[in-house]
Design a protein around this motif. Structure first.
Motif, mmCIF file in Angstrom:
data_model
loop_
_atom_site.group_PDB
_atom_site.id
_atom_site.type_symbol
_atom_site.label_atom_id
_atom_site.label_comp_id
_atom_site.label_asym_id
_atom_site.label_seq_id
_atom_site.Cartn_x
_atom_site.Cartn_y
_atom_site.Cartn_z
ATOM 1 N N TRP A 112 2.550 -38.519 -24.429
ATOM 2 C CA TRP A 112 3.818 -38.432 -25.159
ATOM 3 C C TRP A 112 3.760 -37.428 -26.310
ATOM 4 O O TRP A 112 4.788 -37.028 -26.834
ATOM 5 N N THR A 121 14.144 -46.571 -18.299
ATOM 6 C CA THR A 121 12.772 -46.076 -18.209
ATOM 7 C C THR A 121 12.012 -46.341 -19.502
ATOM 8 O O THR A 121 10.862 -46.779 -19.482
ATOM 9 N N LEU A 122 12.655 -46.081 -20.626
ATOM 10 C CA LEU A 122 12.006 -46.332 -21.913
ATOM 11 C C LEU A 122 11.628 -47.810 -22.055
ATOM 12 O O LEU A 122 10.546 -48.137 -22.543
ATOM 13 N N TRP A 123 12.527 -48.690 -21.631
ATOM 14 C CA TRP A 123 12.249 -50.127 -21.690
ATOM 15 C C TRP A 123 11.042 -50.450 -20.803
ATOM 16 O O TRP A 123 10.129 -51.157 -21.231
ATOM 17 N N ALA A 124 11.035 -49.916 -19.594
ATOM 18 C CA ALA A 124 9.939 -50.177 -18.655
ATOM 19 C C ALA A 124 8.605 -49.653 -19.199
ATOM 20 O O ALA A 124 7.552 -50.218 -18.896
ATOM 21 N N GLU A 125 8.644 -48.603 -19.986
ATOM 22 C CA GLU A 125 7.429 -48.028 -20.575
ATOM 23 C C GLU A 125 6.957 -48.784 -21.807
ATOM 24 O O GLU A 125 5.942 -48.438 -22.392
ATOM 25 N N GLY A 126 7.716 -49.809 -22.231
ATOM 26 C CA GLY A 126 7.281 -50.626 -23.361
ATOM 27 C C GLY A 126 7.900 -50.289 -24.696
ATOM 28 O O GLY A 126 7.530 -50.850 -25.721
ATOM 29 N N HIS A 127 8.872 -49.376 -24.712
ATOM 30 C CA HIS A 127 9.480 -49.001 -25.989
ATOM 31 C C HIS A 127 10.222 -50.160 -26.649
ATOM 32 O O HIS A 127 10.302 -50.219 -27.873
#
Length: 147
Positions: free
Chosen positions: A32, A116-122
């Motif tokens: 990132w 996608t951001l949610w799935a990545e843990g954000h």
């Protein structure tokens, strides 16, 4: 190898390996990092001084950023008086929780890029940041009123 002037920092959403070295903060880099540096550089270039300014990668492959008193700079720039500064900390906690809720709701709807951001843990990051702010409200307020 840790430099003698480095002070380990704890708290926030990523604390393992984060240190303060002089006027910089250093943290492990990841995939990132280029995107984060691009965003922070843009914010700095357009005059937003409340965000850290990226300073590249150090000899150990860690991200480097300035360690300025960003929240106080932000409050000073807007000319906030003492009462407004005291209201700022709870507002930060509420706004950070609101971002978590927004991500969760948009992810449930499948809206991109939020899903996608949610799935990545954000979402977890926003939730833990809100808790960090709320649990240290006295320290935040003290920093805002200092100087």
């Amino acid at each position: 190898m840790q430099h003698p002037e480095e002070q380990p920092l704890a708290g926030g959403n990523v604390s393992a390996g984060v240190v303060r070295a002089g006027d910089t903060v250093r943290r492990p880099a990841g995939p990132w990092t280029p995107a984060v540096h691009a965003l922070l550089t843009h914010l700095h270039e357009v005059g937003f001084r409340a965000a850290p300014r990226p300073l590249g990668i150090d000899e150990q492959g860690r991200q480097r950023a300035d360690a300025g008193d960003r929240l106080r700079i932000f409050a000073d720039a807007y000319g906030l008086d003492e009462a407004e500064r005291r209201r700022l900390v709870p507002l930060l906690g509420r706004r950070t929780r609101a971002m978590h809720d927004f991500l969760r709701e948009q992810a449930a709807l499948g809206t991109q890029p939020w899903a996608t951001l949610w799935a990545e843990g954000h979402g977890d990051v926003w939730r833990s940041d809100a808790a960090y702010i709320e649990q240290r409200a006295d320290q935040w307020e003290k920093a805002l009123l200092a100087g």
